[in-house]
Structure formats: structure tokens, C-alpha cells
Design a protein around this motif. Sequence first.
Motif, PDB file in Angstrom:
ATOM      1  N   GLU A  85      22.904  75.076  58.335  1.00 31.96           N
ATOM      2  CA  GLU A  85      23.195  73.652  58.152  1.00 31.96           C
ATOM      3  C   GLU A  85      23.060  73.231  56.693  1.00 31.96           C
ATOM      4  O   GLU A  85      23.870  72.451  56.175  1.00 31.96           O
ATOM      5  CB  GLU A  85      22.265  72.802  59.015  1.00 31.96           C
ATOM      6  N   ALA A  86      22.012  73.766  56.030  1.00 30.19           N
ATOM      7  CA  ALA A  86      21.796  73.395  54.631  1.00 30.19           C
ATOM      8  C   ALA A  86      22.953  73.852  53.755  1.00 30.19           C
ATOM      9  O   ALA A  86      23.370  73.148  52.827  1.00 30.19           O
ATOM     10  CB  ALA A  86      20.483  73.994  54.137  1.00 30.19           C
ATOM     11  N   LEU A  87      23.506  75.020  54.050  1.00 32.50           N
ATOM     12  CA  LEU A  87      24.616  75.516  53.234  1.00 32.50           C
ATOM     13  C   LEU A  87      25.888  74.713  53.472  1.00 32.50           C
ATOM     14  O   LEU A  87      26.553  74.304  52.522  1.00 32.50           O
ATOM     15  CB  LEU A  87      24.864  77.005  53.506  1.00 32.50           C
ATOM     16  N   ILE A  88      26.234  74.485  54.737  1.00 33.32           N
ATOM     17  CA  ILE A  88      27.523  73.830  54.991  1.00 33.32           C
ATOM     18  C   ILE A  88      27.519  72.369  54.558  1.00 33.32           C
ATOM     19  O   ILE A  88      28.592  71.782  54.359  1.00 33.32           O
ATOM     20  CB  ILE A  88      27.961  73.947  56.468  1.00 33.32           C
ATOM     21  N   THR A  89      26.352  71.766  54.394  1.00 37.29           N
ATOM     22  CA  THR A  89      26.292  70.371  53.936  1.00 37.29           C
ATOM     23  C   THR A  89      26.068  70.263  52.433  1.00 37.29           C
ATOM     24  O   THR A  89      26.021  69.155  51.896  1.00 37.29           O
ATOM     25  CB  THR A  89      25.179  69.600  54.665  1.00 37.29           C
ATOM     26  N   SER A  90      25.969  71.395  51.745  1.00 39.88           N
ATOM     27  CA  SER A  90      25.731  71.359  50.304  1.00 39.88           C
ATOM     28  C   SER A  90      26.965  70.857  49.566  1.00 39.88           C
ATOM     29  O   SER A  90      28.085  71.325  49.810  1.00 39.88           O
ATOM     30  CB  SER A  90      25.372  72.754  49.795  1.00 39.88           C
ATOM     31  N   PRO A  91      26.802  69.946  48.626  1.00 41.81           N
ATOM     32  CA  PRO A  91      27.943  69.470  47.832  1.00 41.81           C
ATOM     33  C   PRO A  91      28.411  70.507  46.813  1.00 41.81           C
ATOM     34  O   PRO A  91      29.439  70.317  46.166  1.00 41.81           O
ATOM     35  CB  PRO A  91      27.393  68.224  47.137  1.00 41.81           C
ATOM     36  N   ASN A  92      27.656  71.600  46.691  1.00 48.08           N
ATOM     37  CA  ASN A  92      27.986  72.628  45.713  1.00 48.08           C
ATOM     38  C   ASN A  92      28.780  73.786  46.311  1.00 48.08           C
ATOM     39  O   ASN A  92      28.993  74.807  45.654  1.00 48.08           O
ATOM     40  CB  ASN A  92      26.698  73.180  45.089  1.00 48.08           C
ATOM     41  N   VAL A  93      29.211  73.637  47.551  1.00 43.44           N
ATOM     42  CA  VAL A  93      29.983  74.670  48.244  1.00 43.44           C
ATOM     43  C   VAL A  93      31.297  74.057  48.719  1.00 43.44           C
ATOM     44  O   VAL A  93      31.314  72.985  49.323  1.00 43.44           O
ATOM     45  CB  VAL A  93      29.194  75.237  49.442  1.00 43.44           C
ATOM     46  N   ASP A  94      32.412  74.747  48.451  1.00 43.18           N
ATOM     47  CA  ASP A  94      33.728  74.269  48.865  1.00 43.18           C
ATOM     48  C   ASP A  94      34.251  74.976  50.105  1.00 43.18           C
ATOM     49  O   ASP A  94      34.994  74.394  50.899  1.00 43.18           O
ATOM     50  CB  ASP A  94      34.752  74.484  47.740  1.00 43.18           C
ATOM     51  N   ALA A  95      33.903  76.249  50.250  1.00 42.77           N
ATOM     52  CA  ALA A  95      34.448  77.066  51.335  1.00 42.77           C
ATOM     53  C   ALA A  95      33.360  77.977  51.878  1.00 42.77           C
ATOM     54  O   ALA A  95      32.467  78.408  51.145  1.00 42.77           O
ATOM     55  CB  ALA A  95      35.633  77.893  50.850  1.00 42.77           C
ATOM     56  N   VAL A  96      33.469  78.279  53.171  1.00 39.51           N
ATOM     57  CA  VAL A  96      32.439  79.063  53.843  1.00 39.51           C
ATOM     58  C   VAL A  96      33.067  80.279  54.509  1.00 39.51           C
ATOM     59  O   VAL A  96      34.071  80.161  55.225  1.00 39.51           O
ATOM     60  CB  VAL A  96      31.708  78.204  54.902  1.00 39.51           C
ATOM     61  N   TYR A  97      32.472  81.429  54.271  1.00 43.23           N
ATOM     62  CA  TYR A  97      32.854  82.656  54.960  1.00 43.23           C
ATOM     63  C   TYR A  97      31.847  82.892  56.081  1.00 43.23           C
ATOM     64  O   TYR A  97      30.624  82.834  55.867  1.00 43.23           O
ATOM     65  CB  TYR A  97      32.863  83.836  53.997  1.00 43.23           C
ATOM     66  N   ILE A  98      32.349  83.161  57.309  1.00 42.96           N
ATOM     67  CA  ILE A  98      31.493  83.236  58.495  1.00 42.96           C
ATOM     68  C   ILE A  98      31.580  84.625  59.122  1.00 42.96           C
ATOM     69  O   ILE A  98      32.538  84.935  59.843  1.00 42.96           O
ATOM     70  CB  ILE A  98      31.898  82.162  59.523  1.00 42.96           C
TER      71      ILE A  98
END
Length: 330
Positions: A59-72
Motif C-alpha cells: 500500500e505504501a508503494l502504490i500510494t507514493s507520489p514518487n512512483v509512476d508505474a508498478v510491476y507486479i
Amino acid sequence: MTHLRWGILGASKFARDQMGPALNAARRGKLVALATSSADKAVPFDAFATGITVYDSYEALITSPNVDAVYIPLPNHLHVEWASKAMDAGKHVLVEKPLAMHASEFDQVIAKRDATGLLAAEAYMIVHHPQWLRAKALYEAGAIGKLVRVSGAFSYDNSADVSNIRHDPSKGGGAIPDIGVYIYGAARFVTGEEPDEILSTDIRRENGVDVWSHVTARFPSFHYTGVVSMRMAPWQEMVFHGEKGVMRLSAPFNANLYGEARIELQTQGDDGPEVQAIRYPADNHYVHQVEAFNGSVLDGVAYPCPLEFSKGTQNMIDMVWAKDNAEARL
């Protein structure tokens, strides 16, 4: 935005060894974040992504304003859930295959993609490799004539690794979800056809997951046969056999790990068989995949492998399960 800032949910071995380095090496992108509760598992990522930020929760990563895209790269049964949550948080998502356990589950992710305007894709990396792009072009140009037969094989042996997640039915384990997507999707990608019918299935299971399977199918213009296994010596190849020639792809799914990626094109000349070998000694399909994703987001161009294509492969897998269940009732 000039480049995409990537985060990874979970410190899996595959993320550490393959996709993490690719995310950081691809042009117009950078790996900046990792979510894991294990500080020890995060250490190897800092070796190739210096200064990476480590979050102790997804949750902390996906809500970070410093991340644009997520690899799952999470276990298969968690893909749809976390892809949806990441898009709800405004992140583009690249999800390991299979994205879902059933074709109908793709609809949720497709709908969210369309509603948010974000890019969501399954990490079906082979279609970004020039080996496969050339194979498709050769087929479409009639290099092997009218197609008659396609065969695929992909195997490895993880029988000694009893704790491997692929042995857990509750988490979407099994050889077909893991590697069947390659030999099924590859036939669809090159030919542009969808299966009319699964003709036969021979599936061996252990502890509730498929460990070996032989599947035959009828497509509109050709016959298909495919074998995948988690109990055989490592091997992988795809063969497209036409009336005028044969096109064989070596190392088609793990280029440079299972050997050199090549296309061997055999046709009949005036003086006998003529063989052309097209070699790809250096291309990294993981990097090509990420670069395609980055370009689609940054330039607003269509992604080469949309979710609709990936849903089609899952639909073929669903057809295999349905055929196997029907045969079991006889």
C-alpha cells in the motif's frame, strides 16, 4: 515527464534476477522503489538500482507520489487484486503472467484501464523480442506457404523444489498457468488465429496442480499440439510447419538462458532443402518489453500487446480446463 519511475511489489527471485534489472536498464525508465517487509531481500536490488527506496507494505508503494508505474510479480491469485488497487492509486501496471486465473477476470482490469486512462498490461515479454516479430513477418509474407501444423514445447524440472509456489493450487500453481501461456499465446501471436476447439487433453497432476500436459487443438487453418511440463529436462521450441517450408524457433521463451534465440527457416530449393538461420545473440526481451511500456505511457502510443490479446490466451487455457473436465466425466 521524461521518464517513468518504477516500483516493484515484492522481492521475488524473478524480479531480482530478471525484471528488476530490466526496469532499471530500459531507456526512459528507472527502478526507484521496492515493497517488501524483508530488509535482507531488498539488499540485492540496491546493487543494480542504487538508492532504491524500500517500502514495508504494498500500500505504501502504490500510494507514493514518487512512483509512476508498478510491476507486479506476486503469486498468480493476487494479480487482479493488486493491479486494480495500483490503478485506483493512479499507477500504470505491468503484471506478471498469467494476469488472471480465468478469462472473465480480465474484464475487471480492462474496465479499470479504460476508466482511468492508465496503461495496464500482462508481462508477456516474448512478443517484444525481434525473433518473434520476424517470425510473424515471415509467416505473414508466406515464407512457409499454407500453414498445416504448429507444435510447441516448454519444460523444466522443479520436482526437488517442493516449496515452489508453482506447486500450490491455492495460489494459481501449475505448469499450464506458468508456461502454457507461452506455447498457446505464441501460436496465436504469429498466426492471428484463435482456437476453434480443444481436441484432446492428457494432463498429469500432483497434489492438485498440473505438472505435465499434452494438448491438441484445431485452429481455423491449422492443427496445434503442445506439451508443457514441470517434470522434464529443460527444453523449449516452437515449430510452424507449412506446405512449402518449416520455421523453427529455438530458445523462444527464455532467450540466452536456454541458448541463443534463432529462427531456422527450411524451404525446398531446386537442388534440395535450403536452410536459413537468423540469429539473435544479444537481445533482452525483458528490456524490450519495458521500453515498449515506457514509450506507450510517455508518447501516448498504443501498447503492442494489449490486455485483449492476453485475455485470448487465457481463454484458450480455460478451454483446455473445460475439455479436461469434460473428458474426466466420461
